[in-house]
Design a protein around this motif. Structure first.
Motif, PDB file in Angstrom:
ATOM      1  N   ALA A  23      64.372  37.933  30.812  1.00  0.00           N
ATOM      2  CA  ALA A  23      64.616  37.519  32.197  1.00  0.00           C
ATOM      3  C   ALA A  23      63.721  38.294  33.156  1.00  0.00           C
ATOM      4  O   ALA A  23      63.236  37.757  34.152  1.00  0.00           O
ATOM      5  CB  ALA A  23      66.090  37.740  32.556  1.00  0.00           C
ATOM      6  N   LEU A  24      63.494  39.569  32.813  1.00  0.00           N
ATOM      7  CA  LEU A  24      62.691  40.432  33.677  1.00  0.00           C
ATOM      8  C   LEU A  24      61.224  39.984  33.698  1.00  0.00           C
ATOM      9  O   LEU A  24      60.576  39.998  34.739  1.00  0.00           O
ATOM     10  CB  LEU A  24      62.790  41.875  33.153  1.00  0.00           C
ATOM     11  CG  LEU A  24      62.401  43.014  34.080  1.00  0.00           C
ATOM     12  CD1 LEU A  24      63.314  43.060  35.282  1.00  0.00           C
ATOM     13  CD2 LEU A  24      62.478  44.338  33.324  1.00  0.00           C
ATOM     14  N   PRO A  83      59.123  35.187  34.806  1.00  0.00           N
ATOM     15  CA  PRO A  83      58.303  34.633  35.889  1.00  0.00           C
ATOM     16  C   PRO A  83      56.902  35.223  35.930  1.00  0.00           C
ATOM     17  O   PRO A  83      55.919  34.497  36.147  1.00  0.00           O
ATOM     18  CB  PRO A  83      59.081  35.030  37.156  1.00  0.00           C
ATOM     19  CG  PRO A  83      60.458  35.315  36.693  1.00  0.00           C
ATOM     20  CD  PRO A  83      60.323  35.850  35.309  1.00  0.00           C
ATOM     21  N   ALA A  84      56.797  36.544  35.656  1.00  0.00           N
ATOM     22  CA  ALA A  84      55.477  37.173  35.656  1.00  0.00           C
ATOM     23  C   ALA A  84      54.604  36.558  34.565  1.00  0.00           C
ATOM     24  O   ALA A  84      53.431  36.232  34.792  1.00  0.00           O
ATOM     25  CB  ALA A  84      55.614  38.681  35.456  1.00  0.00           C
ATOM     26  N   GLU A 121      54.924  33.590  33.220  1.00  0.00           N
ATOM     27  CA  GLU A 121      54.589  32.207  33.582  1.00  0.00           C
ATOM     28  C   GLU A 121      53.403  32.179  34.534  1.00  0.00           C
ATOM     29  O   GLU A 121      52.542  31.309  34.454  1.00  0.00           O
ATOM     30  CB  GLU A 121      55.789  31.508  34.236  1.00  0.00           C
ATOM     31  CG  GLU A 121      56.872  31.090  33.262  1.00  0.00           C
ATOM     32  CD  GLU A 121      56.429  29.971  32.315  1.00  0.00           C
ATOM     33  OE1 GLU A 121      55.505  29.226  32.661  1.00  0.00           O
ATOM     34  OE2 GLU A 121      57.021  29.878  31.222  1.00  0.00           O
ATOM     35  N   PHE A 122      53.373  33.165  35.429  1.00  0.00           N
ATOM     36  CA  PHE A 122      52.259  33.222  36.377  1.00  0.00           C
ATOM     37  C   PHE A 122      50.951  33.522  35.655  1.00  0.00           C
ATOM     38  O   PHE A 122      49.954  32.839  35.842  1.00  0.00           O
ATOM     39  CB  PHE A 122      52.520  34.271  37.449  1.00  0.00           C
ATOM     40  CG  PHE A 122      51.351  34.496  38.343  1.00  0.00           C
ATOM     41  CD1 PHE A 122      51.001  33.547  39.289  1.00  0.00           C
ATOM     42  CD2 PHE A 122      50.580  35.641  38.230  1.00  0.00           C
ATOM     43  CE1 PHE A 122      49.906  33.737  40.105  1.00  0.00           C
ATOM     44  CE2 PHE A 122      49.482  35.834  39.037  1.00  0.00           C
ATOM     45  CZ  PHE A 122      49.147  34.891  39.978  1.00  0.00           C
ATOM     46  N   PHE A 123      50.977  34.555  34.789  1.00  0.00           N
ATOM     47  CA  PHE A 123      49.744  34.928  34.097  1.00  0.00           C
ATOM     48  C   PHE A 123      49.256  33.814  33.195  1.00  0.00           C
ATOM     49  O   PHE A 123      48.066  33.603  33.022  1.00  0.00           O
ATOM     50  CB  PHE A 123      49.951  36.213  33.293  1.00  0.00           C
ATOM     51  CG  PHE A 123      49.949  37.439  34.150  1.00  0.00           C
ATOM     52  CD1 PHE A 123      48.826  37.779  34.879  1.00  0.00           C
ATOM     53  CD2 PHE A 123      51.069  38.233  34.257  1.00  0.00           C
ATOM     54  CE1 PHE A 123      48.813  38.899  35.689  1.00  0.00           C
ATOM     55  CE2 PHE A 123      51.079  39.351  35.070  1.00  0.00           C
ATOM     56  CZ  PHE A 123      49.946  39.687  35.780  1.00  0.00           C
ATOM     57  N   ARG A 124      50.210  33.097  32.601  1.00  0.00           N
ATOM     58  CA  ARG A 124      49.837  31.997  31.742  1.00  0.00           C
ATOM     59  C   ARG A 124      49.168  30.872  32.546  1.00  0.00           C
ATOM     60  O   ARG A 124      48.271  30.184  32.047  1.00  0.00           O
ATOM     61  CB  ARG A 124      51.078  31.456  31.031  1.00  0.00           C
ATOM     62  CG  ARG A 124      50.816  30.469  29.933  1.00  0.00           C
ATOM     63  CD  ARG A 124      51.035  29.032  30.282  1.00  0.00           C
ATOM     64  NE  ARG A 124      52.427  28.612  30.269  1.00  0.00           N
ATOM     65  CZ  ARG A 124      53.041  28.065  29.243  1.00  0.00           C
ATOM     66  NH1 ARG A 124      52.433  27.976  28.102  1.00  0.00           N
ATOM     67  NH2 ARG A 124      54.249  27.623  29.372  1.00  0.00           N
ATOM     68  N   ALA A 125      49.596  30.714  33.784  1.00  0.00           N
ATOM     69  CA  ALA A 125      49.095  29.595  34.574  1.00  0.00           C
ATOM     70  C   ALA A 125      47.687  29.839  35.104  1.00  0.00           C
ATOM     71  O   ALA A 125      47.025  28.903  35.531  1.00  0.00           O
ATOM     72  CB  ALA A 125      50.042  29.312  35.736  1.00  0.00           C
ATOM     73  N   ILE A 126      47.224  31.096  35.096  1.00  0.00           N
ATOM     74  CA  ILE A 126      45.855  31.357  35.546  1.00  0.00           C
ATOM     75  C   ILE A 126      44.899  30.725  34.539  1.00  0.00           C
ATOM     76  O   ILE A 126      44.982  31.008  33.356  1.00  0.00           O
ATOM     77  CB  ILE A 126      45.586  32.870  35.621  1.00  0.00           C
ATOM     78  CG1 ILE A 126      46.463  33.508  36.685  1.00  0.00           C
ATOM     79  CG2 ILE A 126      44.118  33.143  35.920  1.00  0.00           C
ATOM     80  CD1 ILE A 126      46.317  35.012  36.765  1.00  0.00           C
ATOM     81  N   PRO A 127      44.006  29.824  35.006  1.00  0.00           N
ATOM     82  CA  PRO A 127      43.063  29.223  34.052  1.00  0.00           C
ATOM     83  C   PRO A 127      42.222  30.321  33.401  1.00  0.00           C
ATOM     84  O   PRO A 127      41.542  31.069  34.103  1.00  0.00           O
ATOM     85  CB  PRO A 127      42.212  28.314  34.930  1.00  0.00           C
ATOM     86  CG  PRO A 127      43.021  28.082  36.158  1.00  0.00           C
ATOM     87  CD  PRO A 127      43.834  29.307  36.360  1.00  0.00           C
ATOM     88  N   PRO A 128      42.245  30.439  32.067  1.00  0.00           N
ATOM     89  CA  PRO A 128      41.589  31.565  31.394  1.00  0.00           C
ATOM     90  C   PRO A 128      40.117  31.787  31.753  1.00  0.00           C
ATOM     91  O   PRO A 128      39.698  32.933  31.794  1.00  0.00           O
ATOM     92  CB  PRO A 128      41.738  31.229  29.907  1.00  0.00           C
ATOM     93  CG  PRO A 128      42.850  30.276  29.831  1.00  0.00           C
ATOM     94  CD  PRO A 128      42.925  29.554  31.125  1.00  0.00           C
ATOM     95  N   LEU A 143      66.445  39.393  38.214  1.00  0.00           N
ATOM     96  CA  LEU A 143      65.641  40.151  37.259  1.00  0.00           C
ATOM     97  C   LEU A 143      64.189  39.686  37.286  1.00  0.00           C
ATOM     98  O   LEU A 143      63.264  40.493  37.258  1.00  0.00           O
ATOM     99  CB  LEU A 143      66.211  39.970  35.850  1.00  0.00           C
ATOM    100  CG  LEU A 143      67.391  40.855  35.459  1.00  0.00           C
ATOM    101  CD1 LEU A 143      67.891  40.471  34.080  1.00  0.00           C
ATOM    102  CD2 LEU A 143      67.009  42.310  35.493  1.00  0.00           C
ATOM    103  N   LEU A 152      58.460  40.500  38.838  1.00  0.00           N
ATOM    104  CA  LEU A 152      57.264  40.190  39.627  1.00  0.00           C
ATOM    105  C   LEU A 152      56.897  41.351  40.537  1.00  0.00           C
ATOM    106  O   LEU A 152      55.733  41.745  40.657  1.00  0.00           O
ATOM    107  CB  LEU A 152      57.498  38.922  40.454  1.00  0.00           C
ATOM    108  CG  LEU A 152      57.393  37.598  39.708  1.00  0.00           C
ATOM    109  CD1 LEU A 152      57.747  36.445  40.632  1.00  0.00           C
ATOM    110  CD2 LEU A 152      55.986  37.405  39.152  1.00  0.00           C
ATOM    111  N   ILE A 167      42.333  23.698  33.766  1.00  0.00           N
ATOM    112  CA  ILE A 167      41.470  24.698  33.135  1.00  0.00           C
ATOM    113  C   ILE A 167      40.016  24.230  33.144  1.00  0.00           C
ATOM    114  O   ILE A 167      39.110  24.967  33.531  1.00  0.00           O
ATOM    115  CB  ILE A 167      41.924  24.966  31.674  1.00  0.00           C
ATOM    116  CG1 ILE A 167      43.290  25.641  31.675  1.00  0.00           C
ATOM    117  CG2 ILE A 167      40.903  25.823  30.936  1.00  0.00           C
ATOM    118  CD1 ILE A 167      43.826  25.920  30.284  1.00  0.00           C
ATOM    119  N   GLY A 198      46.104  30.960  39.841  1.00  0.00           N
ATOM    120  CA  GLY A 198      47.363  31.133  39.107  1.00  0.00           C
ATOM    121  C   GLY A 198      48.499  30.383  39.780  1.00  0.00           C
ATOM    122  O   GLY A 198      49.286  29.685  39.134  1.00  0.00           O
ATOM    123  N   VAL A 219      50.838  27.352  38.385  1.00  0.00           N
ATOM    124  CA  VAL A 219      52.297  27.312  38.413  1.00  0.00           C
ATOM    125  C   VAL A 219      52.759  26.051  39.138  1.00  0.00           C
ATOM    126  O   VAL A 219      53.658  25.338  38.681  1.00  0.00           O
ATOM    127  CB  VAL A 219      52.855  28.576  39.102  1.00  0.00           C
ATOM    128  CG1 VAL A 219      54.353  28.446  39.310  1.00  0.00           C
ATOM    129  CG2 VAL A 219      52.547  29.813  38.279  1.00  0.00           C
TER     130      VAL A 219
END
Lengths: 258, 272
Positions: free
Chosen positions: A92-93, A96-97, A99-106, B23, B28, B204, B242, B246
């Motif tokens: 849970a902690l 969201p973080a 999900e954000f990093f994953r969403a950045i186009p590599p 949490l 974040l 991407i 990013g 999202v």
């Protein structure tokens, strides 16, 4: 009888590709266009371009960087994913973080890592690792989380040792999802291998192809595109063979359930 | 479930009372603090990784910059256009190929061969044909996302109930109404899965094309910021991509739920 069946299978599988290559061959046969050289010319340049020298100076370094980055991503993604997936609070902690990093186009990682690591091998391996780790990580989290409660309790009742539980229950149970993530990660890793070399490099497949394009060595460029395509296909075949081995138990189980 | 919670130790009960969303926000915030402290303490050179507050300032400056909005618009336009072309082509071809068994058998090997070809291999060709133009990037986006849709549609068409199909055939439904009443409802969940995968891939490739080819958009802005040493601006732009990612995920998921709200089961996603 079987020979005929095999022949028919082969004809069905190879028919359309043969026709398409034939069309390509005929359409460009007498071509004088700079951009669309005859396929025969492209194929003639293939061997001298890639097999003499460039194989060890460009193709191999690219593939080694890909392998290193991808292996690191697999190790890191599975390890972190197992940790995060095992504790709901951690999940849970971090969710969201992540999900954000994953969403950045590599690919945008390339300019960032150039700052840190220059344009050497380290940067490229780092880019491939960081870019392709997310699908593996998030799928591992999902896989670990969705392991059957009964299996989990059974392992606990039988007092499996930590190590046994990790290998036999958690990693094995999550492996179908891990493989799904690994498949997505592979195609991202290939993109990043090429991109990192096109953006800034001194050797490599992507670098060579862009050099050919800039110096208007068009048949060589075409042969590079074909080589990249063949590598993509070969890697996906290798991946499928590995998947069949790793997930043999799972596919057997699914077939039995049907 | 409530019984299980009640019998837990008090600490465990108390811990669960913190809602996940709180949490998540804490996580974040932790990441932001980390990105503030790591450069400030000197673990990483500030020239390479500016503190989060500096990046935030750069982001605020970007928002008031017209060029930034122009870049964002080009990126979104390119993404939407590529995704739309790929989706329409994938759905139409998928239904045609999927409903004719002979065609499906004949194209199988070709699809399996063309699909894993990395779309970035087309970059040099696209540059030669169109230069640093919107169309160069569009080719990449369409090529990459087309396969995601097509393969899912093929799965979907293969999933059609044979009895329903034979019934429609016996009643001499026209080809069009067979597609509309039998194939489409079965394939729709798969179409949405393909659309969701394609939307992420398209973003991407859109950014990749802008970054490498130099067609207008956020990727190009990042490359410019990097080469001119505007590191904080570069990080701010990366944060924007990013957020865009999202946003795309959320939007597509919501569309999916909306389009499929009639669907009887929550279908297990086909892993692709």
């Amino acid at each position: 009888m079987t020979a005929i069946a095999w022949g028919r299978k082969l004809a069905i599988a190879a028919g359309l590709p043969a026709v398409l290559v034939g069309i390509w061959w005929l359409a460009t046969a007498g071509s004088t266009s700079v951009y669309w050289p005859p396929l025969s010319t492209v194929l003639e340049t293939f061997a001298p371009t890639w097999l003499e020298g460039r194989l060890t100076s460009d193709v191999l370094p690219s593939l080694l960087r890909l392998a290193a980055g991808y292996a690191l991503a697999l190790a890191l993604g599975t390890a972190l994913g197992t940790v995060i997936g095992s504790w709901p609070t951690v999940r849970a902690l971090t969710e969201p973080a992540l999900e954000f990093f994953r969403a950045i186009p590599p690919p945008v990682l390339v300019p960032i890592f150039i700052l840190f690591a220059g344009i050497g091998d380290g940067m490229k391996i780092l880019v491939i690792m960081v870019g392709s780790v997310w699908p593996i990580l998030l799928n591992t989290v999902e896989g670990v989380r969705s392991i059957d409660e009964v299996l989990r309790d059974t392992a606990r009742c039988y007092r499996f040792r930590r190590r046994t539980r990790l290998v036999q229950l958690v990693l094995r149970g999550a492996s179908p999802r891990i493989v799904t993530g690994a498949r997505q990660a592979l195609s991202i890793a290939i993109i990043l291998m090429v991109i990192s070399e096109m953006f800034a490099a001194t050797n490599g497949l992507g670098f060579s192809i862009v050099q050919f394009q800039r110096s208007f060595a068009i048949p060589q460029m075409w042969s590079g595109i074909i080589l990249l395509g063949l590598i993509g296909v070969a890697l996906s075949l290798i991946f499928r063979a590995c998947e069949a081995r790793v997930l043999a138990w799972y596919q057997g189980q699914r077939a039995a359930q049907r | 479930m409530s019984v299980a919670t009640a019998t837990r130790t008090p600490q465990a009960g108390a811990r669960r009372r913190v809602p996940d969303s709180v949490l998540g926000l804490a996580g974040l915030a932790g990441v932001a603090v980390l990105f503030e402290l790591v450069p400030r303490v000197g673990l990483v050179d500030e020239r390479y990784l500016p503190p989060a507050s500096v990046t935030a300032t750069a982001l605020a400056e970007l928002v008031s910059d017209a060029a930034f909005w122009q870049a964002l618009t080009s990126t979104l336009l390119g993404w939407a256009l590529g995704l739309a072309i790929a989706t329409v082509a994938g759905v139409v071809l998928g239904i045609v190929i999927g409903s004719v068994p002979a065609l499906r058998a004949a194209t199988n090997s070709t699809i399996e061969f063309l699909r894993p070809i990395p779309s970035v291999a087309l970059i040099p060709l696209a540059v030669l044909l169109f230069g640093a133009d919107l169309r160069s990037t569009l080719i990449l986006v369409v090529y990459a996302s087309f396969w995601q849709v097509l393969v899912q549609v093929l799965y979907g068409v293969a999933d059609v109930d044979p009895v329903a199909r034979d019934t429609a055939r016996s009643y001499r439904f026209s080809a069009l109404s067979q597609v509309r009443t039998v194939i489409w409802p079965t394939a729709l969940p798969y179409v949405m899965t393909g659309f969701r995968l394609a939307a992420a891939v398209a973003l991407i490739l859109e950014i990749t094309g802008e970054l490498i080819i130099g067609s207008p958009g956020l990727g190009n802005a990042i490359a410019t910021a990097q080469s001119s040493g505007a590191v904080a601006t570069m990080y701010a732009l990366v944060v924007v991509t990013g957020l865009l990612g999202v946003g795309v995920n959320v939007l597509v998921r919501r569309t999916e739920r909306r389009v499929l709200r009639w669907h009887p089961s929550v279908r297990r996603e086909v892993a692709a």
